[in-house]
Design a protein around this motif. Structure first.
Motif, PDB file in Angstrom:
ATOM      1  N   SER A  96     -10.430 -21.501   2.396  1.00  0.00           N
ATOM      2  CA  SER A  96     -10.880 -22.824   2.850  1.00  0.00           C
ATOM      3  C   SER A  96     -11.687 -23.580   1.809  1.00  0.00           C
ATOM      4  CB  SER A  96     -11.721 -22.672   4.121  1.00  0.00           C
ATOM      5  OG  SER A  96     -12.902 -21.928   3.862  1.00  0.00           O
ATOM      6  N   ALA A  97     -12.140 -22.899   0.757  1.00  0.00           N
ATOM      7  CA  ALA A  97     -12.995 -23.563  -0.234  1.00  0.00           C
ATOM      8  C   ALA A  97     -12.575 -23.174  -1.633  1.00  0.00           C
ATOM      9  CB  ALA A  97     -14.463 -23.181  -0.002  1.00  0.00           C
ATOM     10  N   ASN A  98     -12.331 -24.168  -2.485  1.00  0.00           N
ATOM     11  CA  ASN A  98     -12.023 -23.909  -3.883  1.00  0.00           C
ATOM     12  C   ASN A  98     -13.324 -23.629  -4.631  1.00  0.00           C
ATOM     13  OD1 ASN A  98      -9.225 -24.576  -3.487  1.00  0.00           O
ATOM     14  ND2 ASN A  98      -9.851 -26.732  -3.426  1.00  0.00           N
ATOM     15  N   GLY A  99     -13.233 -22.897  -5.744  1.00  0.00           N
ATOM     16  CA  GLY A  99     -14.434 -22.581  -6.495  1.00  0.00           C
ATOM     17  C   GLY A  99     -14.122 -21.821  -7.753  1.00  0.00           C
ATOM     18  N   THR A 100     -15.165 -21.333  -8.412  1.00  0.00           N
ATOM     19  CA  THR A 100     -14.999 -20.591  -9.665  1.00  0.00           C
ATOM     20  C   THR A 100     -15.006 -19.087  -9.453  1.00  0.00           C
ATOM     21  OG1 THR A 100     -17.396 -20.697 -10.043  1.00  0.00           O
ATOM     22  CG2 THR A 100     -16.027 -22.440 -11.038  1.00  0.00           C
ATOM     23  N   SER A 101     -15.100 -18.641  -8.217  1.00  0.00           N
ATOM     24  CA  SER A 101     -15.040 -17.209  -7.928  1.00  0.00           C
ATOM     25  C   SER A 101     -14.426 -16.998  -6.553  1.00  0.00           C
ATOM     26  CB  SER A 101     -16.429 -16.565  -7.988  1.00  0.00           C
ATOM     27  OG  SER A 101     -17.271 -17.072  -6.979  1.00  0.00           O
ATOM     28  N   VAL A 102     -13.882 -15.819  -6.344  1.00  0.00           N
ATOM     29  CA  VAL A 102     -13.255 -15.499  -5.067  1.00  0.00           C
ATOM     30  C   VAL A 102     -13.434 -14.013  -4.803  1.00  0.00           C
ATOM     31  CG1 VAL A 102     -10.990 -15.032  -6.102  1.00  0.00           C
ATOM     32  CG2 VAL A 102     -11.139 -15.697  -3.695  1.00  0.00           C
ATOM     33  N   VAL A 103     -13.598 -13.654  -3.529  1.00  0.00           N
ATOM     34  CA  VAL A 103     -13.695 -12.259  -3.106  1.00  0.00           C
ATOM     35  C   VAL A 103     -12.409 -11.900  -2.374  1.00  0.00           C
ATOM     36  CG1 VAL A 103     -14.955 -10.564  -1.732  1.00  0.00           C
ATOM     37  CG2 VAL A 103     -16.206 -12.399  -2.902  1.00  0.00           C
ATOM     38  N   LEU A 104     -11.690 -10.919  -2.900  1.00  0.00           N
ATOM     39  CA  LEU A 104     -10.421 -10.471  -2.327  1.00  0.00           C
ATOM     40  C   LEU A 104     -10.647  -9.139  -1.619  1.00  0.00           C
ATOM     41  CD1 LEU A 104      -8.187 -11.160  -5.465  1.00  0.00           C
ATOM     42  CD2 LEU A 104      -8.696 -12.736  -3.579  1.00  0.00           C
ATOM     43  N   SER A 105     -10.303  -9.068  -0.345  1.00  0.00           N
ATOM     44  CA  SER A 105     -10.443  -7.831   0.431  1.00  0.00           C
ATOM     45  C   SER A 105      -9.084  -7.142   0.522  1.00  0.00           C
ATOM     46  CB  SER A 105     -10.976  -8.129   1.829  1.00  0.00           C
ATOM     47  OG  SER A 105     -12.282  -8.681   1.761  1.00  0.00           O
ATOM     48  N   PHE A 106      -9.045  -5.849   0.180  1.00  0.00           N
ATOM     49  CA  PHE A 106      -7.789  -5.115   0.127  1.00  0.00           C
ATOM     50  C   PHE A 106      -7.249  -4.800   1.524  1.00  0.00           C
ATOM     51  CE2 PHE A 106      -9.860  -3.307  -3.869  1.00  0.00           C
ATOM     52  CZ  PHE A 106      -9.265  -4.252  -4.681  1.00  0.00           C
ATOM     53  N   LEU A 107      -5.921  -4.751   1.630  1.00  0.00           N
ATOM     54  CA  LEU A 107      -5.280  -4.223   2.817  1.00  0.00           C
ATOM     55  C   LEU A 107      -5.524  -2.715   2.865  1.00  0.00           C
ATOM     56  CD1 LEU A 107      -1.841  -6.084   2.609  1.00  0.00           C
ATOM     57  CD2 LEU A 107      -3.915  -6.801   3.806  1.00  0.00           C
ATOM     58  N   PRO A 108      -5.558  -2.100   4.058  1.00  0.00           N
ATOM     59  CA  PRO A 108      -5.839  -0.659   4.145  1.00  0.00           C
ATOM     60  C   PRO A 108      -4.926   0.202   3.273  1.00  0.00           C
ATOM     61  CG  PRO A 108      -5.977  -1.652   6.315  1.00  0.00           C
ATOM     62  CD  PRO A 108      -5.447  -2.727   5.396  1.00  0.00           C
ATOM     63  N   ASP A 109      -3.623  -0.080   3.287  1.00  0.00           N
ATOM     64  CA  ASP A 109      -2.700   0.727   2.473  1.00  0.00           C
ATOM     65  C   ASP A 109      -2.962   0.535   0.990  1.00  0.00           C
ATOM     66  OD1 ASP A 109      -1.541   1.719   4.729  1.00  0.00           O
ATOM     67  OD2 ASP A 109       0.238   0.442   4.655  1.00  0.00           O
ATOM     68  N   ASP A 110      -3.272  -0.686   0.585  1.00  0.00           N
ATOM     69  CA  ASP A 110      -3.583  -0.946  -0.816  1.00  0.00           C
ATOM     70  C   ASP A 110      -4.851  -0.201  -1.232  1.00  0.00           C
ATOM     71  OD1 ASP A 110      -1.410  -2.547  -1.207  1.00  0.00           O
ATOM     72  OD2 ASP A 110      -2.493  -4.447  -1.133  1.00  0.00           O
ATOM     73  N   ARG A 111      -5.835  -0.223  -0.364  1.00  0.00           N
ATOM     74  CA  ARG A 111      -7.116   0.441  -0.684  1.00  0.00           C
ATOM     75  C   ARG A 111      -6.903   1.930  -0.925  1.00  0.00           C
ATOM     76  NH1 ARG A 111     -12.520   0.328   3.167  1.00  0.00           N
ATOM     77  NH2 ARG A 111     -13.989   1.206   1.635  1.00  0.00           N
ATOM     78  N   ASN A 112      -6.140   2.580  -0.056  1.00  0.00           N
ATOM     79  CA  ASN A 112      -5.890   4.011  -0.229  1.00  0.00           C
ATOM     80  C   ASN A 112      -5.054   4.287  -1.467  1.00  0.00           C
ATOM     81  OD1 ASN A 112      -7.340   4.949   2.037  1.00  0.00           O
ATOM     82  ND2 ASN A 112      -5.642   4.427   3.407  1.00  0.00           N
ATOM     83  N   ALA A 113      -4.105   3.406  -1.763  1.00  0.00           N
ATOM     84  CA  ALA A 113      -3.297   3.580  -2.972  1.00  0.00           C
ATOM     85  C   ALA A 113      -4.158   3.437  -4.225  1.00  0.00           C
ATOM     86  CB  ALA A 113      -2.152   2.566  -2.988  1.00  0.00           C
ATOM     87  N   ILE A 114      -5.127   2.528  -4.192  1.00  0.00           N
ATOM     88  CA  ILE A 114      -6.026   2.341  -5.336  1.00  0.00           C
ATOM     89  C   ILE A 114      -6.885   3.586  -5.539  1.00  0.00           C
ATOM     90  CG2 ILE A 114      -8.036   1.033  -6.158  1.00  0.00           C
ATOM     91  CD1 ILE A 114      -6.744  -1.423  -4.797  1.00  0.00           C
ATOM     92  N   PHE A 115      -7.369   4.171  -4.437  1.00  0.00           N
ATOM     93  CA  PHE A 115      -8.124   5.424  -4.545  1.00  0.00           C
ATOM     94  C   PHE A 115      -7.302   6.484  -5.281  1.00  0.00           C
ATOM     95  CE2 PHE A 115     -10.608   4.365  -0.458  1.00  0.00           C
ATOM     96  CZ  PHE A 115     -11.661   3.833  -1.187  1.00  0.00           C
ATOM     97  N   ALA A 116      -6.026   6.583  -4.906  1.00  0.00           N
ATOM     98  CA  ALA A 116      -5.158   7.601  -5.505  1.00  0.00           C
ATOM     99  C   ALA A 116      -4.918   7.322  -6.982  1.00  0.00           C
ATOM    100  CB  ALA A 116      -3.838   7.667  -4.747  1.00  0.00           C
ATOM    101  N   VAL A 117      -4.730   6.050  -7.343  1.00  0.00           N
ATOM    102  CA  VAL A 117      -4.471   5.694  -8.740  1.00  0.00           C
ATOM    103  C   VAL A 117      -5.696   5.948  -9.617  1.00  0.00           C
ATOM    104  CG1 VAL A 117      -4.116   3.709 -10.280  1.00  0.00           C
ATOM    105  CG2 VAL A 117      -2.628   4.041  -8.315  1.00  0.00           C
ATOM    106  N   LEU A 118      -6.867   5.615  -9.121  1.00  0.00           N
ATOM    107  CA  LEU A 118      -8.085   5.758  -9.931  1.00  0.00           C
ATOM    108  C   LEU A 118      -8.543   7.208 -10.020  1.00  0.00           C
ATOM    109  CD1 LEU A 118     -10.193   2.647  -8.846  1.00  0.00           C
ATOM    110  CD2 LEU A 118      -8.551   2.882 -10.719  1.00  0.00           C
ATOM    111  N   GLY A 119      -8.222   8.019  -9.009  1.00  0.00           N
ATOM    112  CA  GLY A 119      -8.607   9.415  -9.054  1.00  0.00           C
ATOM    113  C   GLY A 119     -10.095   9.609  -8.838  1.00  0.00           C
ATOM    114  N   PRO A 120     -10.586  10.848  -9.052  1.00  0.00           N
ATOM    115  CA  PRO A 120     -12.004  11.129  -8.809  1.00  0.00           C
ATOM    116  C   PRO A 120     -12.912  10.511  -9.860  1.00  0.00           C
ATOM    117  CG  PRO A 120     -10.911  13.061  -9.731  1.00  0.00           C
ATOM    118  CD  PRO A 120      -9.835  12.045  -9.461  1.00  0.00           C
ATOM    119  N   PHE A 121     -14.085  10.109  -9.427  1.00  0.00           N
ATOM    120  CA  PHE A 121     -15.146   9.616 -10.299  1.00  0.00           C
ATOM    121  C   PHE A 121     -14.718   8.470 -11.219  1.00  0.00           C
ATOM    122  CE2 PHE A 121     -15.586  14.336  -9.836  1.00  0.00           C
ATOM    123  CZ  PHE A 121     -16.555  14.303  -8.851  1.00  0.00           C
ATOM    124  N   PRO A 122     -14.160   7.394 -10.676  1.00  0.00           N
ATOM    125  CA  PRO A 122     -13.797   6.251 -11.534  1.00  0.00           C
ATOM    126  C   PRO A 122     -15.051   5.519 -12.017  1.00  0.00           C
ATOM    127  CG  PRO A 122     -13.536   5.674  -9.226  1.00  0.00           C
ATOM    128  CD  PRO A 122     -13.865   7.144  -9.250  1.00  0.00           C
TER     129      PRO A 122
END
Length: 247
Positions: A96-122
């Motif tokens: 709803s608002a344009n700007g110089t920054s944005v906060v993107l919230s991950f979908l649940p499946d994406d979040r778990n996939a990111i955990f797997a890609v980064l592995g332990p202690f990123p």
């Protein structure tokens, strides 16, 4: 978006300037249309990236105001220290608002996939992002300055995940001698302790703890598979016999 000269006018509420003799310039009223207008042709670029694994969010800052409704999260990739990349399938954000920054919230499946890609202690120095040009545009329609996966950009800051994984469910297959465990997030298969895994009846009167002779997949996934040794499998079969003979 401001893209035409007709949209740009100038007005003043008081003295705009003085000439060399001290005479005030007339107030510009009504507003004056711009004579020549040169639109912005510079691509916006990512200047800051904060990956919050605890909240499952990616905060991006840009070199200029961007059109947030134009954002397509599928143009973004998260890359781990082994150069394994994961492309987002979508995300939630405030369009709803344009700007110089944005906060993107991950979908649940994406979040778990990111955990797997980064592995332990990123950490920030070993976690990267890549972005396609079609991820977003600025207020003049200029596409984002892309970041190729091969020339990925390290995130500036990273907050690690601090939420405990939860065992959601498990299945037992005595034909294939396997126990399947499903967790709420990717877990390190190598860290699973067999001493804490036991098969028991409903009131816990009879139980069988697994031994180190059984094995497990050495992967960082939500689903883990325990491969029962013959000895552990036979002890579970005996437990099954006890359960039914005492029912």
């Amino acid at each position: 978006m401001i893209v035409e000269s007709l949209n740009c006018r100038l007005s003043t509420a008081g003295v705009l300037a003085l000439d060399t003799a001290g005479n005030p310039a007339n107030t510009v009223s009504p507003s004056l249309n711009v004579t020549t207008y040169f639109p912005d042709t510079t691509s916006p670029s990512i200047t800051y990236a904060f990956l919050d694994l605890a909240l499952g969010q990616l905060t991006l800052s840009f070199s200029e105001v961007v059109s947030e409704p134009s954002i397509d999260c599928r143009g973004l990739q998260i890359i781990g220290s082994t150069n394994t990349a994961y492309r987002l399938q979508g995300c939630w954000f405030d369009a709803s608002a344009n700007g110089t920054s944005v906060v993107l919230s991950f979908l649940p499946d994406d979040r778990n996939a990111i955990f797997a890609v980064l592995g332990p202690f990123p950490n920030a120095s070993r976690t990267y992002i890549a972005a396609d040009a079609n991820t977003l545009v600025d207020m003049y329609g200029n596409a984002l300055a892309s970041i190729a996966a091969g020339a990925h950009r390290a995130v500036d800051s990273l907050r690690p995940d601090d939420a405990e994984p939860v065992l959601n469910w498990f299945n037992v297959n005595m034909s294939s001698l396997q126990i399947y465990l499903n967790f709420s997030k990717p877990t390190q298969g190598a860290t699973l302790s067999f001493a804490l895994v036991a098969c028991e009846n409903g009131n816990s009167t009879y139980s069988v703890a697994l031994s180190n002779s059984s094995t497990i997949t050495q992967t960082n996934t939500m689903d883990q598979t325990i491969y029962l040794s013959a000895a552990d499998a036979n002890r579970i079969k005996l437990l099954h016999d006890v359960l039914y003979s005492t029912a």
